[in-house]
Enzyme design. Structure first.
Site, PDB file in Angstrom:
ATOM      1  N   LEU A  44       0.748  -1.088  -0.158  1.00 36.84           N
ATOM      2  CA  LEU A  44       0.070   0.019   0.100  1.00 36.84           C
ATOM      3  C   LEU A  44       0.724   1.260   0.122  1.00 36.84           C
ATOM      4  CD1 LEU A  44      -3.063  -0.913   2.043  1.00 36.84           C
ATOM      5  CD2 LEU A  44      -3.123  -0.443  -0.075  1.00 36.84           C
ATOM      6  N   GLY A  46       4.237   1.685  -0.855  1.00 40.00           N
ATOM      7  CA  GLY A  46       5.065   1.754  -2.196  1.00 40.00           C
ATOM      8  C   GLY A  46       4.123   2.039  -3.481  1.00 40.00           C
ATOM      9  N   HIS A 267      -0.376  -8.929  18.680  1.00 33.49           N
ATOM     10  CA  HIS A 267      -1.691  -8.921  18.456  1.00 33.49           C
ATOM     11  C   HIS A 267      -2.351  -9.981  19.336  1.00 33.49           C
ATOM     12  CE1 HIS A 267      -5.608  -8.353  16.733  1.00 33.49           C
ATOM     13  NE2 HIS A 267      -5.231  -7.404  15.852  1.00 33.49           N
ATOM     14  N   ARG A 338      -4.236  -3.437  21.671  1.00 31.73           N
ATOM     15  CA  ARG A 338      -3.504  -4.546  21.583  1.00 31.73           C
ATOM     16  C   ARG A 338      -2.860  -4.969  22.673  1.00 31.73           C
ATOM     17  NH1 ARG A 338      -3.239  -4.336  14.897  1.00 31.73           N
ATOM     18  NH2 ARG A 338      -5.463  -4.163  14.612  1.00 31.73           N
ATOM     19  N   GLU A 454       5.252   0.574   6.840  1.00 30.63           N
ATOM     20  CA  GLU A 454       5.472  -0.073   7.976  1.00 30.63           C
ATOM     21  C   GLU A 454       7.057  -0.284   8.069  1.00 30.63           C
ATOM     22  OE1 GLU A 454       3.738  -3.703   8.481  1.00 30.63           O
ATOM     23  OE2 GLU A 454       4.816  -4.366  10.085  1.00 30.63           O
ATOM     24  N   ARG A 464       0.809   0.326  18.132  1.00 31.95           N
ATOM     25  CA  ARG A 464       0.043   0.845  17.066  1.00 31.95           C
ATOM     26  C   ARG A 464      -1.466   0.512  17.329  1.00 31.95           C
ATOM     27  NH1 ARG A 464      -2.549  -1.136  12.633  1.00 31.95           N
ATOM     28  NH2 ARG A 464      -1.584  -3.045  12.621  1.00 31.95           N
ATOM     29  N   LEU A 470      -2.908   0.890   7.771  1.00 33.13           N
ATOM     30  CA  LEU A 470      -3.374   1.144   6.218  1.00 33.13           C
ATOM     31  C   LEU A 470      -3.374   2.621   6.236  1.00 33.13           C
ATOM     32  CD1 LEU A 470      -5.842  -1.392   5.862  1.00 33.13           C
ATOM     33  CD2 LEU A 470      -3.702  -1.654   5.478  1.00 33.13           C
TER      34      LEU A 470
HETATM   35  C1  LIG Z   1      -3.037 -10.395   9.109  1.00 33.27           C
HETATM   36  C2  LIG Z   1      -2.813  -8.936   9.091  1.00 33.27           C
HETATM   37  C3  LIG Z   1      -3.957  -8.186   8.986  1.00 33.27           C
HETATM   38  C4  LIG Z   1      -3.717  -6.903   9.124  1.00 33.27           C
HETATM   39  N1  LIG Z   1      -4.950  -6.019   9.123  1.00 33.27           N
HETATM   40  C5  LIG Z   1      -4.720  -4.551   9.116  1.00 33.27           C
HETATM   41  C6  LIG Z   1      -5.939  -3.808   9.074  1.00 33.27           C
HETATM   42  O1  LIG Z   1      -6.915  -4.160   9.178  1.00 33.27           O
HETATM   43  N2  LIG Z   1      -5.686  -2.375   9.347  1.00 33.27           N
HETATM   44  C7  LIG Z   1      -4.614  -1.931   9.352  1.00 33.27           C
HETATM   45  O2  LIG Z   1      -4.420  -0.608   9.205  1.00 33.27           O
HETATM   46  N3  LIG Z   1      -3.560  -2.592   9.047  1.00 33.27           N
HETATM   47  C8  LIG Z   1      -3.443  -4.018   9.225  1.00 33.27           C
HETATM   48  N4  LIG Z   1      -2.626  -4.779   9.169  1.00 33.27           N
HETATM   49  C9  LIG Z   1      -1.079  -4.110   8.828  1.00 33.27           C
HETATM   50  C10 LIG Z   1      -0.775  -3.755   7.633  1.00 33.27           C
HETATM   51  O3  LIG Z   1      -1.471  -4.679   6.839  1.00 33.27           O
HETATM   52  C11 LIG Z   1       0.564  -3.504   7.251  1.00 33.27           C
HETATM   53  O4  LIG Z   1       1.179  -2.745   8.222  1.00 33.27           O
HETATM   54  C12 LIG Z   1       0.710  -2.731   5.863  1.00 33.27           C
HETATM   55  O5  LIG Z   1      -0.192  -3.481   4.939  1.00 33.27           O
HETATM   56  C13 LIG Z   1       2.238  -2.678   5.319  1.00 33.27           C
HETATM   57  O6  LIG Z   1       2.246  -2.150   4.236  1.00 33.27           O
HETATM   58  P1  LIG Z   1       3.273  -1.544   3.285  1.00 33.27           P
HETATM   59  O7  LIG Z   1       2.951  -1.073   2.168  1.00 33.27           O
HETATM   60  O8  LIG Z   1       4.301  -0.844   4.258  1.00 33.27           O
HETATM   61  O9  LIG Z   1       3.967  -3.047   3.157  1.00 33.27           O
HETATM   62  P2  LIG Z   1       3.730  -4.594   2.729  1.00 33.27           P
HETATM   63  O10 LIG Z   1       2.501  -4.533   2.088  1.00 33.27           O
HETATM   64  O11 LIG Z   1       4.305  -5.469   3.469  1.00 33.27           O
HETATM   65  O12 LIG Z   1       4.784  -4.654   1.337  1.00 33.27           O
HETATM   66  C14 LIG Z   1       6.167  -4.638   1.193  1.00 33.27           C
HETATM   67  C15 LIG Z   1       6.461  -4.539  -0.131  1.00 33.27           C
HETATM   68  O13 LIG Z   1       7.906  -4.381  -0.212  1.00 33.27           O
HETATM   69  C16 LIG Z   1       8.331  -5.420  -1.131  1.00 33.27           C
HETATM   70  N5  LIG Z   1       9.764  -5.767  -0.875  1.00 33.27           N
HETATM   71  C17 LIG Z   1      10.236  -6.205   0.401  1.00 33.27           C
HETATM   72  N6  LIG Z   1      11.414  -6.295   0.459  1.00 33.27           N
HETATM   73  C18 LIG Z   1      11.844  -6.047  -0.650  1.00 33.27           C
HETATM   74  C19 LIG Z   1      13.224  -6.178  -1.270  1.00 33.27           C
HETATM   75  N7  LIG Z   1      14.403  -6.640  -0.624  1.00 33.27           N
HETATM   76  N8  LIG Z   1      13.152  -5.929  -2.694  1.00 33.27           N
HETATM   77  C20 LIG Z   1      12.075  -5.748  -3.218  1.00 33.27           C
HETATM   78  N9  LIG Z   1      10.847  -5.505  -2.689  1.00 33.27           N
HETATM   79  C21 LIG Z   1      10.752  -5.848  -1.500  1.00 33.27           C
HETATM   80  C22 LIG Z   1       7.367  -6.743  -1.201  1.00 33.27           C
HETATM   81  O14 LIG Z   1       7.559  -7.189  -2.314  1.00 33.27           O
HETATM   82  C23 LIG Z   1       6.160  -5.907  -1.144  1.00 33.27           C
HETATM   83  O15 LIG Z   1       5.938  -5.358  -2.414  1.00 33.27           O
HETATM   84  C24 LIG Z   1      -2.494  -6.344   9.235  1.00 33.27           C
HETATM   85  C25 LIG Z   1      -1.532  -7.203   9.225  1.00 33.27           C
HETATM   86  C26 LIG Z   1      -1.594  -8.211   9.009  1.00 33.27           C
HETATM   87  C27 LIG Z   1      -0.288  -9.254   9.118  1.00 33.27           C
END
Ligand SMILES: Cc1cc2nc3c(=O)[nH]c(=O)nc-3n(C[C@H](O)[C@H](O)[C@H](O)COP(=O)(O)OP(=O)(O)OC[C@H]3O[C@@H](n4cnc5c(N)ncnc54)[C@H](O)[C@@H]3O)c2cc1C
Length: 667
Positions: A44, A46, A267, A338, A454, A464, A470
């Site tokens: 989300l 990136g 959690h 939490r 994150e 958090r 999100l």
């Molecule tokens: C089961 C679950 C349910 C959740 N529910 C909620 C909710 O209801 N509400 C809420 O606010 N939050 C929720 N969260 C937390 C939330 O989903 C995450 O914190 C958030 O989606 C993280 O988004 P992000 O874009 O930072 O990272 P991510 O979605 O983890 O994306 C990381 C990206 O980085 C890429 N990447 C990583 N390392 C590399 C690398 N070395 N080289 C190339 N690419 C790389 C991956 O391919 C991916 O595209 C939940 C988490 C979990 C585990």
């Protein structure tokens, strides 16, 4: 040790962001066409950043290790996303969202960032609705809300139990529009293995094509890391199996400070561990705590009878149950934050009241909600004098409409029907509040290296609140970074393309290749998972839900020892120049083995309890976290100095001018 400059704009809290946007430099549209930005990670944070930067006119290259941005871990998010729209008319406001978030984080976050987050939260919902994200709606067509922990209003927008998936489809559609226009070049199945610095500025990355094994150089005027959290340092977590710290850790090794690594969220509502051969834990969304009541038996003998299979939970009367959250925290009840709910579950289980075979589970019960909704549905659908069976059926229909996919998931995993018998849940590692230190502009301590979502140390302090990850990821990606990065890039309008044919790229690529060669030629006896599991056990037992100085010291030694063993005895089958998932895992676990030690070191220096960081030595007589604001009102940001044991701590003193520091209470 030095103090860090967070670059918070001056002026009143509510005007800082607007003022800052008016003050910072812009890049004109024609010049944006000459500037390349690398975005690593297309979850989300990136995905939103890449789509917005490309829409603005920059040339963007995106990287992710999955086969599609749609498969980022963000897809797993179930419960919802917060915004201070006050659609419910229940007294919400930007200030209240700001206040709840700072208090929820146990007063360990940066005020100005959190206020900005609250301020843009409404825009996120508008943007996502415009993209077609199918948020749940009320009967009249307005967007619906529910409640999450640590707040007294309903501000969580949701799309059934699939909010992350729907939001990600929105961000991915926005990315696709730019891919189609040629403004985003998307590299899937590519893993960033290092950051390239030229004259102290981030100018590119070294990535591995995970299908061919080829090592590639990619240049840009700035690099954005949006690579998610590092909860998998614990091996077992609710995170996607691939979630890792490598991109952030490689940047850390090149000069980006790593902040508050010990702040982890455990959690409270996850399906309990079932055995040693498990590689993943499953979350039961916090949204379930809107309707589910958490309890254990009041009497030890009943808990024991349940564990031995001699008694069923449904056979216990109301009087025989201890709804311990409602008892201890009457104001917030089952919707305490939490960290509080997790500790309370652990306390009951440690005292012998756990309800599964291992004694590490409590109940999440929907029976009361089913009856309540059943009565309401009977009234609204004109069913006169319904009997218990009809009420139950009607109530279950409502619960299914709200949480159907979560109930189905539970039944598939546990093989018990949660409509008929309470769910069993236990705390599990879920989210990491620590991450790369960033200033107000989301820039790390490396110039031109930004961090979003994150992966940064973010706005959540020591804990958090639900549905705010999100919000933060999308705020960073859609509404913050696209502005702030322009201020930096405005100096680059005359730089011209960055060549990958430079000594810096050459040297970094060489280091990456040497590391891979080392992995492939160790020819040891143990698999990567062997080490990952061992690390996870140390982390969970000694750096988990509660910590103490003695355990943390021994964790530091044990992890250092394990890391040494890993480099001498790991075995990676297959070849380097091909698809090789063991090799991928090896790089990630090698980095976890360094991070784990820094994590313990960070937890050891923080001689206080705050949010998810619970030091047994620092607690109130009731077992609540005891902060020490006089000595620890700071973010700890670690500088890499060759090994985690040598890391040097810098601090960002946290200033609270708009919120009164209080002992956190949810009673
Ligand atoms: C089961 C679950 C349910 C959740 N529910 C909620 C909710 O209801 N509400 C809420 O606010 N939050 C929720 N969260 C937390 C939330 O989903 C995450 O914190 C958030 O989606 C993280 O988004 P992000 O874009 O930072 O990272 P991510 O979605 O983890 O994306 C990381 C990206 O980085 C890429 N990447 C990583 N390392 C590399 C690398 N070395 N080289 C190339 N690419 C790389 C991956 O391919 C991916 O595209 C939940 C988490 C979990 C585990």
């Amino acid at each position: 040790m030095s103090s860090l400059e967070s670059k918070i704009p001056s002026g009143p809290l509510a005007e800082k962001w607007t003022k800052h946007k008016n003050d910072i430099d812009l890049v004109n549209p024609a010049n944006k066409r000459n500037i390349d930005v690398i975005v690593v990670g297309t979850g989300l944070a990136g995905g939103a950043a890449a789509a917005t930067l490309a829409e603005l006119g920059y040339n963007v290259k995106t990287f992710c290790y999955q086969d599609s941005p749609r498969r980022a871990h963000s897809i797993a998010a179930q419960g919802g996303i917060n915004a201070s729209k006050n659609y419910q008319g229940d007294g919400d406001s930007d200030y209240r969202l700001f206040y709840d978030t700072v208090k929820g984080g146990d007063y360990r976050s940066r005020e100005a960032n959190v206020y900005r987050l609250a301020e843009v939260s409404g825009n996120i919902i508008d943007q996502c609705v415009a993209q077609g994200v199918p948020f749940a709606r009320e009967y009249g067509g307005l967007l619906d809300n529910r409640s999450f922990g640590g707040v007294l209003v309903s501000r969580t927008f949701y799309a059934k139990g699939q909010t992350g998936q729907q939001l990600l489809l929105g961000a991915y559609s926005a990315m696709n529009r730019q891919i189609n226009r040629g403004k985003i070049k998307s590299y899937t199945r590519h893993e960033m293995l290092d950051l390239v610095l030229i004259d102290g500025k981030a100018r590119g990355i070294i990535a591995r094509d995970l299908v061919t094994g080829e090592i590639e150089r990619h240049a840009g005027h700035a690099v954005v890391l949006a690579t998610g959290g590092y909860g998998n340092v614990f091996f077992l977590s609710t995170n996607a199996m691939g979630s890792n710290v490598t991109a952030a850790w490689r940047a850390h090794r090149r000069g980006a400070y790593f902040a508050n690594p010990c702040y982890t969220q455990i959690h409270p509502t996850c399906i309990p561990v079932s055995g040693d051969h498990q590689s993943k834990l499953t979350l039961m969304s916090e949204s379930l705590r809107n309707d589910g009541r958490i309890w254990v038996p009041k009497r030890l003998e009943d808990a024991q009878a349940i564990r031995e299979g001699k008694l069923k939970p449904t056979e216990l009367t109301e009087d025989e149950r201890d709804y311990y959250l409602e008892r201890r925290y009457p104001a917030f009840g089952n919707l305490v934050p939490r960290d509080v709910a997790s500790r309370a579950a652990k306390e009951r289980c440690d005292a012998g009241f756990g309800v599964n075979k291992t004694g590490e589970a409590v109940y999440l019960d929907f029976a009361a909600a089913i009856q309540r909704y059943g009565k309401e549905k009977a009234l609204t659908s004109g069913v006169k004098d319904p009997d218990k069976v009809t009420l139950t059926q009607l109530g279950e229909e409502v619960i299914e409409a709200k949480y159907g996919n979560l109930f189905q998931m539970y039944e598939k995993i546990v093989d018990e029907n949660p409509y008929k018998t309470p769910m069993m849940i236990y705390p599990a590692v879920h989210y990491t509040m620590g991450g790369l230190w960033v200033d107000y502009n989301l820039q790390t301590t490396i110039k031109g290296c930004y961090c979003a979502g994150e992966a940064n140390f973010s706005d959540h302090g020591a804990n958090r609140l639900g549905a705010s990850a999100l919000m933060q990821g999308l705020a960073d990606g859609y509404f913050v970074l696209p502005y702030t990065i322009g201020d930096y890039l405005s100096d680059d309008i005359r730089t011209g393309p960055i060549s990958t044919d430079s000594p810096e790229f050459e040297a970094t690529e060489k280091e990456v290749l040497e590391r891979i060669n080392k992995f492939m030629n160790t020819n040891g006896t143990h698999s990567v998972d062997y080490y990952h599991k061992k690390l996870g056990k140390i982390m969970w037992n000694k750096c988990g839900m509660s910590r103490n100085a003695e355990d943390l010291k021994s964790a530091i030694d044990e992890i250092a020892e394990l890391r040494k063993d890993f480099w001498e005895n790991v075995n990676i089958p297959g070849e380097e120049g091909q698809f090789n998932q063991e090799l991928e895992k090896a790089g990630r676990v090698a980095d976890f083995l360094e991070l784990g030690e820094l994590f313990a070191k960070d937890a050891l220096q923080r001689n206080e309890s705050c949010g998810g960081h619970f030091r047994e030595e620092y607690q109130t007589p009731e077992g609540e976290a005891l902060r020490d604001d006089e000595n620890f009102k700071y973010a700890a940001a670690w500088e890499f100095k060759g090994a985690p044991s040598e890391a040097v701590m810098h601090i960002e003193e946290l200033v609270f001018e708009n919120i009164e520091l209080k002992t956190r209470s949810y009673k």
